[in-house]
Design a protein around this motif. Structure first.
Motif, mmCIF file in Angstrom:
data_model
loop_
_atom_site.group_PDB
_atom_site.id
_atom_site.type_symbol
_atom_site.label_atom_id
_atom_site.label_comp_id
_atom_site.label_asym_id
_atom_site.label_seq_id
_atom_site.Cartn_x
_atom_site.Cartn_y
_atom_site.Cartn_z
ATOM 1 N N VAL A 119 0.905 -1.219 0.096
ATOM 2 C CA VAL A 119 0.032 0.091 -0.112
ATOM 3 C C VAL A 119 0.810 1.343 0.035
ATOM 4 C CG1 VAL A 119 -1.688 1.322 1.211
ATOM 5 C CG2 VAL A 119 -1.867 -1.298 1.309
ATOM 6 N N GLY A 120 0.853 1.993 -1.041
ATOM 7 C CA GLY A 120 1.563 3.372 -1.152
ATOM 8 C C GLY A 120 0.904 4.463 -0.868
ATOM 9 N N ALA A 121 1.869 5.423 -0.745
ATOM 10 C CA ALA A 121 1.547 6.920 -0.437
ATOM 11 C C ALA A 121 0.884 7.577 -1.725
ATOM 12 C CB ALA A 121 2.527 7.616 0.370
ATOM 13 N N GLY A 122 -0.082 8.235 -1.263
ATOM 14 C CA GLY A 122 -0.696 9.304 -2.298
ATOM 15 C C GLY A 122 -1.734 10.043 -1.851
ATOM 16 N N ASP A 123 -1.630 11.302 -2.276
ATOM 17 C CA ASP A 123 -2.614 12.464 -1.759
ATOM 18 C C ASP A 123 -3.573 12.845 -3.039
ATOM 19 O OD1 ASP A 123 -3.957 14.670 -0.889
ATOM 20 O OD2 ASP A 123 -2.268 15.891 -0.597
ATOM 21 N N PRO A 124 -4.945 12.486 -2.910
ATOM 22 C CA PRO A 124 -5.748 12.715 -3.654
ATOM 23 C C PRO A 124 -6.007 14.032 -4.310
ATOM 24 C CG PRO A 124 -6.756 11.068 -2.510
ATOM 25 C CD PRO A 124 -5.382 11.599 -1.633
ATOM 26 N N THR A 125 -5.530 15.024 -3.435
ATOM 27 C CA THR A 125 -5.765 16.486 -3.776
ATOM 28 C C THR A 125 -4.559 16.946 -4.502
ATOM 29 O OG1 THR A 125 -4.723 17.283 -1.710
ATOM 30 C CG2 THR A 125 -6.745 16.810 -1.340
ATOM 31 N N ALA A 126 -3.573 16.098 -4.539
ATOM 32 C CA ALA A 126 -2.239 16.705 -5.333
ATOM 33 C C ALA A 126 -2.389 16.705 -6.668
ATOM 34 C CB ALA A 126 -1.066 15.844 -4.705
ATOM 35 N N PRO A 127 -1.745 17.576 -7.512
ATOM 36 C CA PRO A 127 -1.647 17.579 -9.086
ATOM 37 C C PRO A 127 -1.072 16.265 -9.241
ATOM 38 C CG PRO A 127 -0.852 19.814 -7.998
ATOM 39 C CD PRO A 127 -0.975 18.612 -6.965
ATOM 40 N N GLY A 128 -1.357 15.620 -10.506
ATOM 41 C CA GLY A 128 -0.742 14.420 -10.993
ATOM 42 C C GLY A 128 -0.974 13.178 -10.323
ATOM 43 N N PHE A 129 -2.158 13.125 -9.379
ATOM 44 C CA PHE A 129 -2.567 12.043 -8.706
ATOM 45 C C PHE A 129 -2.869 10.805 -9.612
ATOM 46 C CE2 PHE A 129 -5.811 9.408 -6.457
ATOM 47 C CZ PHE A 129 -4.955 9.186 -5.421
ATOM 48 N N ALA A 130 -3.526 10.848 -10.643
ATOM 49 C CA ALA A 130 -3.456 9.881 -11.500
ATOM 50 C C ALA A 130 -2.212 9.177 -11.879
ATOM 51 C CB ALA A 130 -4.352 10.243 -12.802
ATOM 52 N N GLU A 131 -1.356 10.023 -12.256
ATOM 53 C CA GLU A 131 -0.088 9.574 -12.784
ATOM 54 C C GLU A 131 0.620 9.016 -11.790
ATOM 55 O OE1 GLU A 131 -1.147 12.684 -13.127
ATOM 56 O OE2 GLU A 131 -1.347 12.942 -15.610
ATOM 57 N N LEU A 174 -12.243 14.595 -2.877
ATOM 58 C CA LEU A 174 -13.410 13.959 -3.486
ATOM 59 C C LEU A 174 -13.148 13.520 -5.005
ATOM 60 C CD1 LEU A 174 -16.426 15.205 -1.491
ATOM 61 C CD2 LEU A 174 -15.196 13.021 -1.183
ATOM 62 N N GLU A 175 -12.324 14.787 -5.824
ATOM 63 C CA GLU A 175 -12.366 14.571 -7.114
ATOM 64 C C GLU A 175 -11.000 13.884 -7.198
ATOM 65 O OE1 GLU A 175 -10.902 17.296 -10.979
ATOM 66 O OE2 GLU A 175 -11.277 18.389 -9.080
ATOM 67 N N GLY A 176 -10.145 13.740 -6.484
ATOM 68 C CA GLY A 176 -8.995 12.614 -6.699
ATOM 69 C C GLY A 176 -9.357 11.302 -6.257
ATOM 70 N N PHE A 177 -10.230 11.321 -5.248
ATOM 71 C CA PHE A 177 -10.740 9.954 -4.730
ATOM 72 C C PHE A 177 -11.651 9.203 -5.933
ATOM 73 C CE2 PHE A 177 -12.575 6.830 -2.058
ATOM 74 C CZ PHE A 177 -11.891 6.562 -1.128
ATOM 75 N N GLY A 178 -12.198 10.095 -6.693
ATOM 76 C CA GLY A 178 -13.004 9.323 -7.872
ATOM 77 C C GLY A 178 -11.868 8.820 -8.801
ATOM 78 N N VAL A 179 -10.704 9.472 -9.085
ATOM 79 C CA VAL A 179 -9.780 8.531 -9.662
ATOM 80 C C VAL A 179 -9.349 7.113 -9.154
ATOM 81 C CG1 VAL A 179 -7.203 8.646 -10.756
ATOM 82 C CG2 VAL A 179 -8.998 10.719 -10.633
ATOM 83 N N LEU A 180 -9.199 7.161 -7.975
ATOM 84 C CA LEU A 180 -8.809 5.865 -7.007
ATOM 85 C C LEU A 180 -9.950 4.894 -7.624
ATOM 86 C CD1 LEU A 180 -6.515 4.916 -4.867
ATOM 87 C CD2 LEU A 180 -8.497 5.422 -3.347
ATOM 88 N N ALA A 181 -11.197 5.424 -7.517
ATOM 89 C CA ALA A 181 -12.353 4.396 -7.386
ATOM 90 C C ALA A 181 -12.410 3.780 -8.846
ATOM 91 C CB ALA A 181 -13.664 5.241 -7.192
ATOM 92 N N GLU A 182 -11.994 4.581 -9.784
ATOM 93 C CA GLU A 182 -12.021 4.090 -11.327
ATOM 94 C C GLU A 182 -11.042 3.013 -11.391
ATOM 95 O OE1 GLU A 182 -10.973 7.811 -13.540
ATOM 96 O OE2 GLU A 182 -13.007 8.633 -13.249
ATOM 97 N N ARG A 183 -9.902 3.159 -11.020
ATOM 98 C CA ARG A 183 -8.771 2.162 -10.686
ATOM 99 C C ARG A 183 -9.069 0.911 -10.021
ATOM 100 N NH1 ARG A 183 -6.711 6.539 -12.882
ATOM 101 N NH2 ARG A 183 -4.985 6.563 -14.029
ATOM 102 N N LYS A 184 -10.306 0.944 -9.050
ATOM 103 C CA LYS A 184 -10.740 -0.163 -8.552
ATOM 104 C C LYS A 184 -9.532 -0.390 -7.232
ATOM 105 C CE LYS A 184 -13.780 -2.292 -11.611
ATOM 106 N NZ LYS A 184 -14.866 -1.689 -11.104
#
Length: 358
Positions: A119-131, A174-184
């Motif tokens: 389980v890695g680190a990541g901040d859904p509010t940060a630019p480039g979260f999907a990358e 919440l916007e970034g969290f949606g990216v996490l959700a898309e990737r399951k």
């Protein structure tokens, strides 16, 4: 109650080398390495909120690697582990993926338990979260999700992350969290107990995302005074328990949430820190943690609880063996049978982290 005859997955451990990899505590580790005074004298110079959180800085100033975990796990029959991110501080928006890559390179599974998931680190509010999520997945096929530093406490003398309250409900998160959700991918929520309602709201908004509550919500001060005004008397600790109990009950109504029985030996809960080398014994631990575990079992059920040692963070208080025995005993005393223990200590983690080979 011991775990003899079982096969165990430790679903929450940390690995680090603060001397050769960038960690938030690397500066402290390097300072202690060269400081010409004893550690127990030097630690008194650290801020009180840091001393209370770590209990004993000794585990943080040295590398903690697979062989160290093998020594600490002792006779607990751990077959595989899940590594959880821990304060990687490299530069650049993709830097957290370097921790995933580093962990995947460690010598697990030789004469040590196997590495089952990361389980890695990541901040859904940060630019480039999907990358960043793409970089994590490229770094290792064992990557399963993220943990984000959002822990906040209203008692300013309790260590938290430098974030305002309510981050989990902000539009950017919440916007970034949606990216996490898309990737399951899954989300590990480490919060203090007063933030549990925020996790509940997040689970309600994203019912298809698996959310893992770390450390049963970390009710700081529930076992003793910490900070300036938290847990300072039995009445306050009772009130803290009752609020934690009610909030956990509400969270457990969301089937996409799983709770980790981990971090219950963190010093910030108010455990007295014993002398180094004298771990808190099982009967003492059992008396403290049983009410929390009984309630967690009642509201989540054995099929939504998973065990993790949280080592080496919990090491200043007790051993992996003592903690695992106390937890297994408390669950058994509240009606958990062998099948339920197998779920908590193995099969739930296998399912949650897709550990097909363990």
């Amino acid at each position: 109650m011991d775990l003899t005859g079982m096969t165990v997955v430790d679903a929450h451990i940390h690995q680090w080398d603060p001397l050769s990899t960038p960690r938030e505590f690397s500066g402290l580790a390097k300072l202690f390495r060269y400081l010409p005074i004893p550690l127990d004298v030097a630690k008194k110079l650290a801020p009180k909120l840091d001393r209370e959180f770590v209990g004993d800085p000794e585990p943080f100033i040295h590398p903690y690697l697979p062989a160290d975990y093998r020594t600490d796990v002792g006779d607990v029959p751990v077959e595989a582990i899940v590594h959880i991110e821990v304060e990687w501080s490299g530069k650049g928006q993709l830097a957290p993926a370097n921790e995933t890559r580093w962990v995947a390179s460690l010598p697990f599974g030789v004469d040590t338990p196997a590495l089952g998931a990361i389980v890695g680190a990541g901040d859904p509010t940060a630019p480039g979260f999907a990358e960043l999520l793409d970089a994590h997945q490229s770094a290792s096929p064992l990557f399963r999700g993220i943990r984000t530093r959002v822990e906040y406490h209203p008692d300013k003398h309790i260590r938290g992350h430098n974030r305002p309250p309510g981050v989990l409900a902000t539009p950017a998160f919440l916007e970034g969290f949606g990216v996490l959700a898309e990737r399951k991918l899954s989300f590990e929520a480490w919060v203090y107990s007063h933030q549990i309602p925020e996790v509940t709201a997040l689970a309600r908004r994203y019912p298809d995302v698996t959310i893992i509550l770390n450390h049963l919500g970390t009710p700081a001060g529930i076992f003793g005074p910490v900070g300036r005004e938290t847990g300072k008397n039995p009445g306050q600790r009772r009130e803290l328990f009752l609020t934690w109990r009610d909030d956990l009950t509400a969270l457990a109504t969301h089937p996409n949430v799983v709770a980790k029985i981990s971090g219950l030996m963190m010093p910030i809960l108010g455990h007295p820190v014993p002398p180094r080398g004298e771990p808190t014994p099982v009967p003492v631990l059992l008396e403290r943690i049983s009410p929390m575990l009984h309630h967690a079992l009642d509201v989540f059920g054995a099929d939504r609880l998973i065990w993790g040692s949280n080592f080496p963070v919990d090491k200043p208080i007790t051993t992996i063996g003592n903690a695992a025995e106390a937890i297994a005993t408390a669950l058994t005393d509240h009606g958990a049978d062998a099948t339920a223990l197998d779920q908590v200590f193995r099969t739930n983690a296998q399912r949650l982290y897709n550990l097909a080979d363990f």
